[in-house]
Write an enzyme that holds these catalytic residues in place. Sequence first.
Site, PDB file in Angstrom:
ATOM      1  N   ASP A 117      13.296   2.055  11.118  1.00 39.83           N
ATOM      2  CA  ASP A 117      13.790   3.014  12.104  1.00 39.83           C
ATOM      3  C   ASP A 117      12.810   3.006  13.265  1.00 39.83           C
ATOM      4  O   ASP A 117      11.644   3.381  13.095  1.00 39.83           O
ATOM      5  CB  ASP A 117      13.873   4.407  11.465  1.00 39.83           C
ATOM      6  N   ASP A 119      11.298   4.437  16.566  1.00 45.20           N
ATOM      7  CA  ASP A 119      11.207   5.719  17.265  1.00 45.20           C
ATOM      8  C   ASP A 119      10.354   5.529  18.511  1.00 45.20           C
ATOM      9  O   ASP A 119       9.216   5.988  18.586  1.00 45.20           O
ATOM     10  CB  ASP A 119      10.617   6.776  16.333  1.00 45.20           C
ATOM     11  N   GLU A 121       9.656   6.578  22.026  1.00 45.44           N
ATOM     12  CA  GLU A 121       9.907   7.754  22.864  1.00 45.44           C
ATOM     13  C   GLU A 121       9.133   7.624  24.190  1.00 45.44           C
ATOM     14  O   GLU A 121       8.029   8.107  24.294  1.00 45.44           O
ATOM     15  CB  GLU A 121       9.503   9.019  22.121  1.00 45.44           C
ATOM     16  N   TYR A 196      17.343  18.243  19.259  1.00 49.07           N
ATOM     17  CA  TYR A 196      16.431  19.381  19.174  1.00 49.07           C
ATOM     18  C   TYR A 196      15.367  19.222  20.247  1.00 49.07           C
ATOM     19  O   TYR A 196      15.358  18.225  20.966  1.00 49.07           O
ATOM     20  CB  TYR A 196      15.808  19.517  17.777  1.00 49.07           C
TER      21      TYR A 196
END
Length: 352
Positions: A117, A119, A121, A196
């Site tokens: 996965d 991630d 950012e 979120y």
Amino acid sequence: MASIVLAYLATWQPFDVDRIPVEKLTHLCYAFAKVVDGDVIPQDSGDPRVSKEAYCQHLSEQLRHLKQRNPDLKLLISVGGWSADGFSDAALTSETRDKFARSTLEFIQKYQFDGVDLDWEYPSNDMAGIKARVEDKENFTLLLTALRQQLTAAATAVKRTPYLLTIAAGAGQYYLDGVEIKAVAEQCDFINLMTYDFYNGWATCAGHHANLYRASHDPEGDSADHAVQLYLANGVRADQLVLGCPFYGRSLRGVGAAGLGAAGTAKSNGTYSYQTIVDELLPSGRYTRHWDAEAQVPWLFDGDEFISYEDPESIALKGQYAKQHGLAGLMFWEYTEDPSNALLDALSLSVQ
């Protein structure tokens, strides 16, 4: 196909691996590995006496034991996280992309994960204080393509089920502006949508950080539904989207009597785990729980401190939304913030 119920596990937090209710999970993301000089390497153990290698080996062995209780559980290594650098350089050229893909595959095979996965950012965006380039937009697609090719070839060679490739993705236009999302989605098994932190550590007024729908105080603001509609409008299939739920709350102090929507004290932002909210804040009697029927989330207020959070009621509504809209399922960040499993129970029931 059963709906996805995916948990992120912050392995730097204390946890008892035997208490993780893996029977209720389909996927577990081990967070995080990091990118250094184009290679995927274990994170630090936090203990100078324990090497990265020994730490990662120990934790991955623990997690593999979970498969004895749920043989269908998929274990993924999550690479990156907020402020994790190294992606832009790794994606820059065909040579660096191949190096990263080889390193990721070696990591997966060494520790017996079922996939990866990513991630990052965020591609093309330096808001987390990481290196960013305009070229990241195209290079992210190329990086995923190189990774997918190597994962597929390796799985085919040993006649095993395909390795999974997923990403954790931002839930706003800022993210879509920096990636080729339709092409990205074509390389991924599914996308973990981080619905979120809409009102985050920089917020200066009281707002929901994980609302399902837009709130009346912020009619043009972010919401989970708005994020889903953005992705659909940009060519991503609904059944590739996994809706994110936070197992923590975000707070702001200095909020006036108006509560929701009111200005607060700059830089007074804080976070609370759901466990702290339930075990300490609510029993204190200081806070009143409110419910926003439009946004479909709760909030707490004591006359000064505003806290936006999720509870079983709001989580259940997200599960209903995922089913109604044909999404792949739900994910959450992260397991150690609610060891009582109250939120996970509500989540898993809602998607059945």
